[in-house]
Design a protein around this motif. Structure first.
Motif: not given
Length: 206
Positions: A96-101
């Protein structure tokens, strides 16, 4: 198993137990025995019994309010020192959450919580990518020299998420600024061996 449709029917309309063959778990409906089924429940009533429900278990209907929409505050305290006016947070999961998210959550006023299924160094790199995205004042920008190639800009973009850089005489921070190169300057250049000096916007044109 608990039937979501049955639960909704019990809350929102008249219901005859004798006509149903599906039995709900013992005690699930007890907190609602004295509620007028046609009127439904307030949020406080629905969640005060500490039972767990999914989105399919209830329906939200508009009701009469005696205040203006401008008086409503969604401000939420995330930590002791951090609050959000728009309480949208993405899950700290590796899918779900890395830099882009995190970047896009921030653009919409929310917060992205980076996952920890990687090394500390990798987590730091993800945070740096978020912090550098459209920062108002970047005190230590990545600089390139006039003799750098577009391939080097592509590498910066793949590692940090952007490819707009100041161009200095020596390619280092603190050098004399001679121009700037952005994606607008080189996106449609097919030969990535092209020098930055050939496509950059020169200082006199800034």
């Amino acid at each position: 198993p608990f039937d979501a449709g049955l639960f909704l029917h019990l809350l929102m309309s008249e219901y005859d137990d004798s006509k149903c063959s599906t039995a709900s778990p013992q005690g699930v409906m007890e907190p609602f025995d004295d509620i007028d089924e046609l009127d439904g429940l307030s949020g406080q009533q629905l969640f005060s019994n500490r039972n767990g429900y999914t989105y399919n278990d209830y329906i939200i209907l508009p009701g009469l309010i005696n205040f203006g929409a401008h008086e409503v505050s969604l401000k939420t305290q995330v930590t002791k020192k951090l609050s959000l006016n728009l309480p949208f947070i993405s899950s700290p999961m590796d899918t779900v959450t890395e830099a882009q998210m995190a970047i896009h959550m921030a653009l919409y006023g929310g917060l992205g919580v980076l996952h920890c299924n990687n090394t500390i160094e990798e987590q730091c790199d993800e945070v740096k990518r978020v912090k550098r995205f459209e920062n108002g004042f970047i005190l230590d920008p990545f600089c390139v020299g006039p003799s750098a190639t577009l391939t080097e800009l592509d590498k910066i973009k793949s590692e940090h998420g952007f490819s707009g850089c100041p161009v200095t005489e020596n390619g280092n921070l603190g050098g004399r600024l001679v121009g700037i190169v952005t994606t607008r300057d080189h996106d449609f250049v097919k030969d990535r061996r092209t020098l930055v000096s050939e496509v950059m916007t020169r200082g006199a044109e800034l």
